[in-house]
Design a protein around this motif. Structure first.
Motif, PDB file in Angstrom:
ATOM      1  N   GLY A 146     -44.946  35.129  22.092  1.00 17.82           N
ATOM      2  CA  GLY A 146     -44.174  35.767  23.157  1.00 17.82           C
ATOM      3  C   GLY A 146     -43.024  36.634  22.674  1.00 17.82           C
ATOM      4  O   GLY A 146     -42.191  37.054  23.474  1.00 17.82           O
ATOM      5  N   TYR A 147     -42.982  36.905  21.376  1.00 13.92           N
ATOM      6  CA  TYR A 147     -41.881  37.715  20.857  1.00 13.92           C
ATOM      7  C   TYR A 147     -42.262  39.188  20.742  1.00 13.92           C
ATOM      8  O   TYR A 147     -43.204  39.545  20.040  1.00 13.92           O
ATOM      9  N   GLY A 148     -41.510  40.025  21.418  1.00 11.72           N
ATOM     10  CA  GLY A 148     -41.676  41.467  21.284  1.00 11.72           C
ATOM     11  C   GLY A 148     -40.999  41.959  20.017  1.00 11.72           C
ATOM     12  O   GLY A 148     -41.388  42.981  19.447  1.00 11.72           O
ATOM     13  N   ALA A 149     -39.966  41.230  19.599  1.00  7.75           N
ATOM     14  CA  ALA A 149     -39.266  41.605  18.357  1.00  7.75           C
ATOM     15  C   ALA A 149     -38.433  40.428  17.863  1.00  7.75           C
ATOM     16  O   ALA A 149     -37.997  39.583  18.647  1.00  7.75           O
ATOM     17  N   VAL A 150     -38.252  40.409  16.548  1.00  8.19           N
ATOM     18  CA  VAL A 150     -37.280  39.504  15.919  1.00  8.19           C
ATOM     19  C   VAL A 150     -36.221  40.407  15.299  1.00  8.19           C
ATOM     20  O   VAL A 150     -36.556  41.330  14.551  1.00  8.19           O
ATOM     21  N   VAL A 151     -34.961  40.163  15.637  1.00  4.17           N
ATOM     22  CA  VAL A 151     -33.882  41.011  15.123  1.00  4.17           C
ATOM     23  C   VAL A 151     -32.935  40.160  14.285  1.00  4.17           C
ATOM     24  O   VAL A 151     -32.356  39.190  14.786  1.00  4.17           O
ATOM     25  N   LEU A 152     -32.815  40.526  13.010  1.00  4.21           N
ATOM     26  CA  LEU A 152     -31.832  39.853  12.138  1.00  4.21           C
ATOM     27  C   LEU A 152     -30.563  40.694  12.142  1.00  4.21           C
ATOM     28  O   LEU A 152     -30.599  41.891  11.830  1.00  4.21           O
ATOM     29  N   GLU A 153     -29.449  40.046  12.482  1.00  3.88           N
ATOM     30  CA  GLU A 153     -28.189  40.771  12.633  1.00  3.88           C
ATOM     31  C   GLU A 153     -27.117  40.132  11.763  1.00  3.88           C
ATOM     32  O   GLU A 153     -27.268  38.990  11.307  1.00  3.88           O
ATOM     33  N   GLY A 154     -26.007  40.832  11.620  1.00  3.83           N
ATOM     34  CA  GLY A 154     -24.859  40.276  10.902  1.00  3.83           C
ATOM     35  C   GLY A 154     -25.142  40.058   9.430  1.00  3.83           C
ATOM     36  O   GLY A 154     -26.121  40.561   8.873  1.00  3.83           O
ATOM     37  N   LYS A 155     -24.280  39.280   8.803  1.00  2.00           N
ATOM     38  CA  LYS A 155     -24.428  39.030   7.371  1.00  2.00           C
ATOM     39  C   LYS A 155     -23.756  37.702   7.059  1.00  2.00           C
ATOM     40  O   LYS A 155     -22.628  37.461   7.512  1.00  2.00           O
ATOM     41  N   PRO A 156     -24.414  36.827   6.282  1.00  2.00           N
ATOM     42  CA  PRO A 156     -23.791  35.538   5.977  1.00  2.00           C
ATOM     43  C   PRO A 156     -22.472  35.726   5.223  1.00  2.00           C
ATOM     44  O   PRO A 156     -22.300  36.700   4.489  1.00  2.00           O
ATOM     45  N   LYS A 157     -21.599  34.768   5.393  1.00  2.70           N
ATOM     46  CA  LYS A 157     -20.279  34.869   4.752  1.00  2.70           C
ATOM     47  C   LYS A 157     -20.363  34.552   3.253  1.00  2.70           C
ATOM     48  O   LYS A 157     -19.467  34.866   2.492  1.00  2.70           O
ATOM     49  N   ASN A 158     -21.429  33.868   2.835  1.00  2.00           N
ATOM     50  CA  ASN A 158     -21.587  33.555   1.409  1.00  2.00           C
ATOM     51  C   ASN A 158     -23.022  33.875   0.982  1.00  2.00           C
ATOM     52  O   ASN A 158     -23.763  34.497   1.738  1.00  2.00           O
ATOM     53  N   ASP A 159     -23.400  33.438  -0.210  1.00  2.00           N
ATOM     54  CA  ASP A 159     -24.735  33.832  -0.695  1.00  2.00           C
ATOM     55  C   ASP A 159     -25.808  32.763  -0.442  1.00  2.00           C
ATOM     56  O   ASP A 159     -26.830  32.721  -1.127  1.00  2.00           O
ATOM     57  N   THR A 160     -25.589  31.924   0.528  1.00  2.00           N
ATOM     58  CA  THR A 160     -26.615  30.931   0.895  1.00  2.00           C
ATOM     59  C   THR A 160     -27.887  31.641   1.340  1.00  2.00           C
ATOM     60  O   THR A 160     -27.839  32.655   2.034  1.00  2.00           O
ATOM     61  N   LEU A 161     -29.005  31.080   0.920  1.00  2.00           N
ATOM     62  CA  LEU A 161     -30.299  31.654   1.282  1.00  2.00           C
ATOM     63  C   LEU A 161     -30.923  30.804   2.396  1.00  2.00           C
ATOM     64  O   LEU A 161     -30.859  29.571   2.346  1.00  2.00           O
ATOM     65  N   TYR A 162     -31.540  31.486   3.365  1.00  2.00           N
ATOM     66  CA  TYR A 162     -32.068  30.766   4.529  1.00  2.00           C
ATOM     67  C   TYR A 162     -33.577  30.959   4.674  1.00  2.00           C
ATOM     68  O   TYR A 162     -34.142  31.970   4.250  1.00  2.00           O
ATOM     69  N   LYS A 163     -34.185  29.967   5.330  1.00  2.00           N
ATOM     70  CA  LYS A 163     -35.557  30.131   5.813  1.00  2.00           C
ATOM     71  C   LYS A 163     -35.529  29.957   7.327  1.00  2.00           C
ATOM     72  O   LYS A 163     -34.710  29.190   7.860  1.00  2.00           O
TER      73      LYS A 163
END
Lengths: 241, 577
Positions: free
Chosen positions: B101-118
C-alpha cells in the motif's frame, strides 16, 4: 599453397585493428587487376560435415566477419536476394538493421554493393540506439545514413568480394546458408576460433573436418591452420540429418 | 495508497509516519519522486545534508498483475550532478512495496551521529532499528544476513560500502527473484544519499500481501492479455531480448562506429565479438547458466540471465550492454569472465557500472592502469570498496577522477558519465545526453513512436532542428513511461503495434477508473520534465550545463571521422514547447 602478390596485404587484414581492415579495403579499391580470381588464391579449403546441432559452433566466425565472392554493382536487395536466396519478405520482416560500410541502410533496393563493400545484417534491436539504427526508422534523423539512389551501376566490376557480418537472431537463420555455400575467413581468425573452442566441441569438429578433401589428425590440423604461409581459409559446412 | 515518511533526524531517534497521498494522488514512479523532490527539497541544499530527501516510489501499475510493471524509481537531489535525479531499477521491492500500500517511502533528515539503521516494513508496520554490525558489509553479505534474520519471504533495498562512504557513484541495490542484490538504481549517486540518511537496508516483507485490485477487473484482465501478447509477438521483446539480452547491441553499435572504445578515443573495438550478447548467451548456456531470465516477477520479456564461471558456479546476473561496454570495451577488456567479476564487484560494493567503467577508462588514460588490463581494473574497484585514498577518488566518478588525475578527455555531462553510445557516431544521442535533466543518460530519450504519442510532427530529420525535435519528443515519452513502473523495453512493442500502446493506456484506465488518452500521457511526460527543469534551474543548472564536453566537438571519431555537430543554440531549443 604458394602465396601470391597479394599475400602480405591479405595477411595484414588478419592483424587486429580497424586500420588493417581499412587497409584491406583500400587495397581492394586500388587494385587495377582486371580479374579478381587470383585475389584469394592463398587459401586452404576446409570442409565439415555435421548434423544441424553442430552448426552454431561456427557462429562466432560469422559475427567477426567473413568474405564471399559474388556479383557486385547491384543493390543490397539484389545481392542478398538473387545470389543468396533471401526473399523480399524475409528482408523486410527479419533483416531490420543493415549497415553498409558502417552506415545504416534504409532502402536496400536503392543502395549499391560494390567490390570491397562491408555489409552487416541484424534483426531489430532494443534501446534508443537500436530504434535509431533500424531500417526506415522514424528516428533516422538521429544518425547518418548511407547514400541512396542507384539500383545498379553500369560498368562496375561484375564479380567481387564482399565482407559480411551476421548478428543475433539472423545467425541461426542465415548462418547455415552462408556456411553451406562457402565463405572465406582470414586464417588467423580461424586459428583463434579453433583454439578457443571448448574441448568437447573441438573434438567433435576434428572428427568432421576435411582439409583439401582429407581427414587429418588433430596435430596436423593445428599445424596447418597455424601456418603463416596460408592467408585465408575457404570454409564450407554441410549439414546432414 | 499512502506515503511512508521516516525522519532520520528526529529528536530521540528516527520517527515513522504514514500519510495519505494528498497532493501527490495519481502520481507514481518518476512523476512522484520528481514531484516530491521539486516541492520539498530546497534546490540549493547540500545533497548529503539534512534537507535532501530520498524518495523511493513504485510505478503506478506496480503491485498489480500488469505484465512487466515492477520498476521502481529513486529520486533526490543528486550528489553527482547537483540537479534532480531519478534512477530506476528492476527487482522485487517495487511489487512488494506497492502491495503493502505504499506509493512512496521518503527518507528525510539526517541522524545526529553515525549510527547505522535497518528498516523493516511489513503489513504489521514499520520498524527502524540501529544495527552497527552491518557497517561496511557488501550487498551480498548484507542480504545473506537479512535472510537469516527475516527469512526468505522478503526483498531488500540496500547500499554497499560505497553508499556508506557517500561516494557519488554509489548505487542502491534491489534484490531480484533469487534474493540477490543484482538490480540497481545506479545513476547519480543515489546510494550516497541513502548513506547520508544512515540507512543501510530497507527489508520489505511480502508475507500476507496480495496483488492490488483494479477498479475494473474485467477490462484490466483483457488489456493485460493484449499487452502481454503484444510484447511476446514483437521481435525485439519476444525474441531478441530474451535470446541475447541488451548486450545484443554490442556488435551493432560497434558496426555503426558508435561504440566508445579506449575512453572514447575510437568508435570501434576490434575484438568486440568476444564480449557480444551472442557470445555471452552461448557462454552462459554452455556452462549451465541462464541466457533468458526475468529481473522481477511479472516480467514477460526476460532480458536478463545468470552468468556462471567455467565450473558452473554463480558469479553475477547477466551483465547488461552498458555494463559490458563500460567495464569492457571502454577499457579495452574483451574477456567476459573479467567483466562478470567487475559487475559482481560493482553490485557488491554498490556502484554504478556505467560511472565506474567511464572512471576506470579515465584512470587508464591517466596511466593508473594499462588499457586492456582486467586484473588492474579489478584491483581498482577493490580499492573503492576499501575506501583507500585512490578508491575514494574513483568512487566519486569520472569527473572527479579526471580532475584529480589531470585528464582532459572526461566523458561527462552535468558530472555524470556518458553511456555506451558515442554521440559523434549517433549524433542525436548527443542531444539527449546534453539536455537531459538527469545528466548524460541513455534512457532519458527512449524509443516511443512520436506519431503514436502525438507529441509533435516530423521536421527534416537531416537538420539539427529535426534531431532536437525528436530528442524532445523521446524525452517526454520516456518520462511518462517512467511514471507507470513499466520497463522501458515495452517501448518497442508500443512503437510498432498501436494496439499494444492502446492496451497500456487501457491498463491504467481500467486500474484507476480513468479515461486517459494518448494526449494525457504526453501531458504527464511534459509535466515531469517541466518540474525537473524548474528544479535544476533553481539549483543553478543553466543552458551552459546542457553541453557535451569540448572534445566531442574537436576530436573526430573513426571510422566515420565525425565530430559532434549539433549547435549550442539548437540544444537550447529542446525544451521550447
Amino acid at each position: 599453397m604458394v602465396p601470391g602478390n597479394n599475400f602480405n596485404l591479405l595477411a595484414a587484414h588478419t592483424l587486429r585493428g580497424e586500420r588493417s581492415e581499412l587497409f584491406f579495403i583500400s587495397f581492394m579499391e586500388n587494385d587495377s587487376s582486371p580479374s579478381f580470381k587470383n585475389r584469394f588464391h592463398s587459401f586452404l579449403p576446409v570442409e565439415f560435415n555435421l548434423p544441424p546441432d553442430g552448426i552454431p559452433a561456427f557462429f562466432p566466425l560469422l559475427q567477426k566477419g567473413f568474405v564471399v565472392k559474388a556479383r557486385v554493382g547491384v543493390s543490397v536487395q539484389a545481392f542478398l536476394g538473387d545470389q543468396f536466396g533471401l526473399g523480399p519478405e524475409y528482408l523486410r520482416d527479419r533483416v531490420k538493421t543493415i549497415f553498409l560500410d558502417g552506415k545504416s541502410v534504409d532502402d536496400p533496393d536503392k543502395t549499391l554493393i560494390l567490390d570491397g563493400s562491408r555489409l552487416a545484417l541484424s534483426a531489430a534491436l532494443p534501446g534508443l540506439a537500436g530504434a535509431v539504427l533500424r531500417r526506415g526508422s522514424p528516428f533516422a534523423g538521429l544518425r547518418s545514413r548511407v547514400a541512396e539512389g542507384e539500383k545498379e551501376r553500369p560498368g562496375a566490376p561484375e564479380e567481387g568480394f564482399v565482407s559480411l557480418k551476421i548478428f543475433n537472431l539472423l545467425l541461426p537463420e542465415l548462418g547455415p546458408l552462408f556456411l553451406r555455400k562457402g565463405i572465406l575467413i582470414p586464417r588467423q581468425d580461424f586459428q583463434e576460433f579453433w583454439e578457443s573452442l571448448p574441448g568437447d566441441i573441438r573434438k567433435r569438429l576434428e572428427q568432421a573436418i576435411r582439409v583439401q578433401g582429407k581427414g587429418l589428425p588433430p596435430d596436423q590440423i593445428r599445424d596447418l591452420i597455424g601456418s603463416s604461409s596460408i592467408a585465408w581459409i575457404s570454409l564450407a559446412v554441410h549439414s546432414g540429418s | 495508497m499512502k506515503i511512508l515518511r521516516i525522519n532520520m533526524g528526529a529528536t530521540g531517534g528516527p520517527k515513522v509516519s504514514d500519510e495519505p497521498m494528498g497532493q501527490y494522488e495519481g502520481l507514481g514512479g518518476r512523476a512522484l519522486t520528481s514531484a516530491i523532490v521539486a516541492k520539498e527539497v530546497p534546490p540549493l541544499c547540500h545533497p548529503l545534508g539534512e534537507d535532501n530527501k530520498l524518495v523511493i516510489a513504485p510505478g503506478l501499475l506496480s503491485g498489480t498483475p500488469a505484465a512487466i510493471s515492477g520498476r521502481i524509481s529513486v529520486g533526490c537531489k543528486s550528489p553527482l550532478t547537483g540537479g534532480i535525479k531519478e534512477a530506476n531499477s528492476g527487482g522485487q521491492p517495487s511489487q512488494v512495496l506497492a502491495m503493502l500500500g505504499y506509493g512512496a517511502v521518503v527518507l528525510e533528515g539526517k541522524p545526529k551521529n553515525d549510527t547505522l539503521y535497518k528498516v523493516f516494513i511489513s503489513k504489521d508496520g514499520v520498524k527502524v532499528t540501529p544495527d552497527n554490525s552491518l557497517r561496511l558489509l557488501g550487498n551480498y553479505a548484507l542480504v545473506e544476513k537479512m535472510k537469516k534474520e527475516y527469512g526468505e519471504k522478503v526483498s531488500c533495498i540496500s547500499i554497499g560500502q560505497a553508499g556508506e562512504m557517500k561516494m557519488s557513484a554509489a548505487s542502491i541495490a534491489f534484490t531480484d527473484m533469487e534474493l540477490r542484490p543484482t538490480r540497481h538504481a545506479g545513476r547519480g549517486g543515489v546510494g550516497a544519499v541513502m548513506g547520508a540518511k544512515g540507512v543501510k537496508v530497507i527489508v520489505v516483507s511480502e508475507a500476507g500481501t496480495k496483488a492490488r485490485t483494479p477498479k475494473n477487473p474485467e477490462k484490466f484482465r483483457e488489456a493485460n492479455k493484449i499487452f502481454a501478447e503484444g510484447l511476446k509477438k514483437h521481435p525485439v521483446t519476444g525474441e531478441g531480448l530474451p535470446a541475447y539480452g541488451t548486450n545484443v547491441l554490442t556488435n551493432v553499435i560497434n558496426e555503426a562506429g558508435a561504440y566508445p572504445t579506449k575512453n572514447f578515443m575510437w568508435g570501434r573495438f576490434d575484438t568486440c565479438q568476444k564480449i557480444s550478447g551472442e557470445t555471452q548467451a552461448q557462454t552462459e548456456t554452455s556452462r549451465g547458466g541462464l541466457a533468458t531470465h526475468g529481473c522481477h516477477s511479472g516480467c514477460v520479456i526476460q532480458c536478463s540471465g545468470i552468468f556462471v564461471d567455467k565450473d558452473g558456479h554463480y558469479v553475477t546476473k547477466q551483465p547488461e550492454y552498458e555494463t559490458v561496454w563500460a567495464l569492457g570495451g571502454n577499457c579495452c577488456i574483451d574477456d567476459l569472465d573479467v567483466i562478470a567479476q567487475l559487475d559482481r564487484l560493482c553490485d557488491d560494493i554498490g556502484l554504478d557500472t556505467i560511472e565506474m567503467g567511464a572512471t576506470i577508462g579515465v584512470a587508464m588514460e591517466a596511466g593508473l592502469a594499462k588499457f586492456g588490463d582486467g586484473q588492474a581494473s579489478i584491483n581498482l574497484l577493490k580499492e573503492v570498496g576499501k575506501g583507500s585514498p585512490i578508491g575514494r577518488i574513483l568512487g566519486n566518478g569520472a569527473a572527479i577522477t579526471g580532475k584529480v588525475l589531470g585528464v582532459e578527455r572526461v566523458p561527462v555531462v552535468k558530472g555524470q558519465a556518458l553511456p555506451a553510445y558515442d554521440p559523434r557516431g549517433i549524433q542525436g544521442m548527443g542531444v539527449t545526453y546534453a539536455t537531459s535533466t538527469q545528466g548524460a543518460d541513455h534512457t532519458a530519450g527512449y524509443a516511443v513512436a512520436t506519431n503514436i504519442m502525438k507529441v509533435g510532427g516530423y521536421l527534416d530529420p537531416l537538420k539539427p532542428e529535426g534531431q532536437v525535435e525528436l530528442s524532445r519528443n523521446l524525452q517526454i515519452a520516456t518520462a511518462a513511461i517512467d511514471a507507470t513502473g513499466m520497463c522501458l523495453f515495452i517501448a518497442f512493442a508500443v512503437m510498432d503495434q498501436p494496439e499494444t500502446f492502446q492496451a497500456l493506456i487501457d491498463l491504467l484506465n481500467a486500474f484507476y477508473g480513468l479515461n486517459l488518452t494518448a494526449d494525457d500521457v504526453t501531458a504527464l511526460g511534459k509535466q515531469i520534465l517541466k518540474t525537473e527543469r524548474d528544479f535544476n534551474l533553481r539549483a543553478g543548472l543553466t543552458a551552459k550545463h546542457d553541453r557535451l564536453p569540448d572534445f566531442f566537438k574537436k576530436e573526430a571519431l573513426g571510422p566515420h571521422n565525425l565530430t559532434f555537430m549539433v549547435k549550442d543554440e539548437d540544444l537550447d531549443k529542446v525544451f521550447n514547447w
